[in-house]
Design a protein around this motif. Structure first.
Motif, PDB file in Angstrom:
ATOM      1  N   GLY A  91       0.820  -1.203   0.000  1.00  0.00           N
ATOM      2  CA  GLY A  91       0.000   0.000   0.000  1.00  0.00           C
ATOM      3  C   GLY A  91       0.855   1.256   0.000  1.00  0.00           C
ATOM      4  O   GLY A  91       2.070   1.210  -0.243  1.00  0.00           O
ATOM      5  N   TYR A  92       0.220   2.376   0.329  1.00  0.00           N
ATOM      6  CA  TYR A  92       0.876   3.685   0.224  1.00  0.00           C
ATOM      7  C   TYR A  92       0.920   4.404   1.572  1.00  0.00           C
ATOM      8  O   TYR A  92       0.847   5.629   1.639  1.00  0.00           O
ATOM      9  CB  TYR A  92       0.124   4.557  -0.786  1.00  0.00           C
ATOM     10  N   SER A  93       1.048   3.655   2.636  1.00  0.00           N
ATOM     11  CA  SER A  93       0.930   4.229   3.978  1.00  0.00           C
ATOM     12  C   SER A  93       1.998   5.274   4.297  1.00  0.00           C
ATOM     13  O   SER A  93       1.780   6.134   5.159  1.00  0.00           O
ATOM     14  CB  SER A  93       0.984   3.121   5.032  1.00  0.00           C
ATOM     15  N   ILE A 122      -5.854  10.201  -2.304  1.00  0.00           N
ATOM     16  CA  ILE A 122      -6.431   9.131  -3.121  1.00  0.00           C
ATOM     17  C   ILE A 122      -5.778   7.783  -2.833  1.00  0.00           C
ATOM     18  O   ILE A 122      -6.464   6.768  -2.670  1.00  0.00           O
ATOM     19  CB  ILE A 122      -6.315   9.468  -4.612  1.00  0.00           C
ATOM     20  N   TYR A 123      -4.463   7.735  -2.751  1.00  0.00           N
ATOM     21  CA  TYR A 123      -3.771   6.456  -2.596  1.00  0.00           C
ATOM     22  C   TYR A 123      -3.592   6.051  -1.128  1.00  0.00           C
ATOM     23  O   TYR A 123      -3.815   4.893  -0.770  1.00  0.00           O
ATOM     24  CB  TYR A 123      -2.414   6.489  -3.293  1.00  0.00           C
ATOM     25  N   ALA A 124      -3.173   7.007  -0.302  1.00  0.00           N
ATOM     26  CA  ALA A 124      -3.006   6.704   1.119  1.00  0.00           C
ATOM     27  C   ALA A 124      -4.335   6.771   1.864  1.00  0.00           C
ATOM     28  O   ALA A 124      -4.434   6.295   2.993  1.00  0.00           O
ATOM     29  CB  ALA A 124      -1.992   7.653   1.754  1.00  0.00           C
ATOM     30  N   GLY A 125      -5.348   7.378   1.241  1.00  0.00           N
ATOM     31  CA  GLY A 125      -6.669   7.466   1.866  1.00  0.00           C
ATOM     32  C   GLY A 125      -6.700   8.353   3.094  1.00  0.00           C
ATOM     33  O   GLY A 125      -7.425   8.079   4.046  1.00  0.00           O
ATOM     34  N   GLN A 126      -5.920   9.449   3.060  1.00  0.00           N
ATOM     35  CA  GLN A 126      -5.830  10.340   4.214  1.00  0.00           C
ATOM     36  C   GLN A 126      -6.173  11.794   3.838  1.00  0.00           C
ATOM     37  O   GLN A 126      -5.370  12.703   4.054  1.00  0.00           O
ATOM     38  CB  GLN A 126      -4.407  10.287   4.790  1.00  0.00           C
ATOM     39  N   PRO A 127      -7.367  12.045   3.277  1.00  0.00           N
ATOM     40  CA  PRO A 127      -7.698  13.424   2.877  1.00  0.00           C
ATOM     41  C   PRO A 127      -7.748  14.395   4.046  1.00  0.00           C
ATOM     42  O   PRO A 127      -7.405  15.576   3.889  1.00  0.00           O
ATOM     43  CB  PRO A 127      -9.071  13.275   2.218  1.00  0.00           C
ATOM     44  N   LEU A 164     -14.329  14.882   2.353  1.00  0.00           N
ATOM     45  CA  LEU A 164     -14.678  15.276   3.715  1.00  0.00           C
ATOM     46  C   LEU A 164     -16.103  15.797   3.850  1.00  0.00           C
ATOM     47  O   LEU A 164     -16.635  15.853   4.960  1.00  0.00           O
ATOM     48  CB  LEU A 164     -13.689  16.331   4.233  1.00  0.00           C
ATOM     49  N   GLY A 165     -16.703  16.199   2.753  1.00  0.00           N
ATOM     50  CA  GLY A 165     -18.062  16.723   2.799  1.00  0.00           C
ATOM     51  C   GLY A 165     -18.181  18.034   3.561  1.00  0.00           C
ATOM     52  O   GLY A 165     -19.262  18.382   4.059  1.00  0.00           O
ATOM     53  N   ASN A 166     -17.080  18.758   3.668  1.00  0.00           N
ATOM     54  CA  ASN A 166     -17.069  20.032   4.389  1.00  0.00           C
ATOM     55  C   ASN A 166     -17.287  21.174   3.390  1.00  0.00           C
ATOM     56  O   ASN A 166     -16.341  21.831   2.944  1.00  0.00           O
ATOM     57  CB  ASN A 166     -15.743  20.197   5.136  1.00  0.00           C
ATOM     58  N   ILE A 167     -18.529  21.389   3.048  1.00  0.00           N
ATOM     59  CA  ILE A 167     -18.863  22.317   1.968  1.00  0.00           C
ATOM     60  C   ILE A 167     -18.533  23.761   2.324  1.00  0.00           C
ATOM     61  O   ILE A 167     -18.068  24.530   1.461  1.00  0.00           O
ATOM     62  CB  ILE A 167     -20.349  22.174   1.583  1.00  0.00           C
TER      63      ILE A 167
END
Length: 260
Positions: A91-93, A122-127, A164-167
């Motif tokens: 993975g991409y941790s 996108i790859y590490a999944g840490q937005p 994040l859905g933080n509009i």
């Protein structure tokens, strides 16, 4: 009688060859399996060693070589990210660790953050970590430092919309990108400012705006540095009702969905 002996001999030969073939195939498969498993173990061990090294480097003094260290770590990150065989196993941790380390060494390294932010989200999944790091970096940057600095606000807005859905924060990020784009004082800056303000308008009218999401994925598509990211962005755009056209020269044109 002789015919029976010949047939028996041939049958035995056939069974022997068949058994040998099966043994060879099984042995070949087992060897490949063991090799793959050993490689997997080696990749995991290397990942653990690299993690320890990066953690240690965060604590080391730089002795004034910040920019040099940032460049070096960025090259190491590119090598790490580009090793697709290893990344398929582990993975991409460690993308986040590279992001943290490079931003510590050189908060002005704008070009590196374009790739690091996309890879981390996108790859590490840490937005959420990407946004947190950009929030630390952006106060150290201005349009005077880099004419492309406005894109960091857009990248931040992309994460806030898509992941994040933080509009509310996304609207602020895009509005800020418009301000920095206009500060460039050129036609490209005006075009980017118009697009950013258009995205703000979409979000104000509809927090779940498909047009805003397609615009965000279009940013990812137009600035992607690898084929996998481009494929992800194209799939997302089409799933949202947008259209993607790539001409013979590789120019990308994204059409927003008709309905929001």
């Amino acid at each position: 009688m002789l015919g029976n002996k010949v047939r028996t001999f041939l049958a035995l030969m056939f069974l022997t060859l068949l058994g040998t073939g099966i043994f060879y195939l099984q042995n070949s498969y087992t060897s490949r399996y063991i090799k793959n498993e050993l490689n997997k173990v080696n990749y995991v061990q290397e990942e653990e060693k690299l993690k320890a090294s990066l953690t240690l480097q965060k604590r080391f003094p730089t002795f004034g070589f910040n920019n040099l260290l940032a460049d070096w770590q960025y090259l190491q990150f590119i090598q790490y990210f580009g090793d697709t065989t290893a990344r398929e196993k582990t993975g991409y941790s460690l993308v986040t660790d590279y992001f943290e380390l490079i931003s510590k060494y050189d908060p002005h390294f704008v070009d590196a953050y374009f790739i690091l932010s996309t890879a981390n989200s996108i790859y590490a999944g840490q937005p959420e970590k990407t946004v947190a790091l950009l929030n630390k970096i952006l106060p150290n940057i201005s349009p005077k430092i880099s004419p492309d600095a406005m894109f960091l606000w857009i990248y931040k807005g992309v994460d806030e919309i898509l992941f994040l859905g933080n509009i509310e924060e996304a609207k602020k990020s895009y509005a800020k990108s418009a301000d920095w784009a206009l500060a460039r004082g050129d036609n490209d800056g005006k075009i980017i400012a118009e697009r950013s303000l258009e995205t703000v308008k979409f979000l104000e009218g509809n927090p779940d705006s498909k047009k805003a999401q397609v615009s965000a994925w279009a940013t990812v598509l137009n600035t992607a540095f690898d084929d996998k990211t481009r494929e992800i962005a194209i799939d997302k755009i089409r799933a949202l009702g947008g259209k993607v056209n790539i001409d013979d020269n590789g120019n990308v044109n994204v059409t927003l969905p008709e309905q929001d």
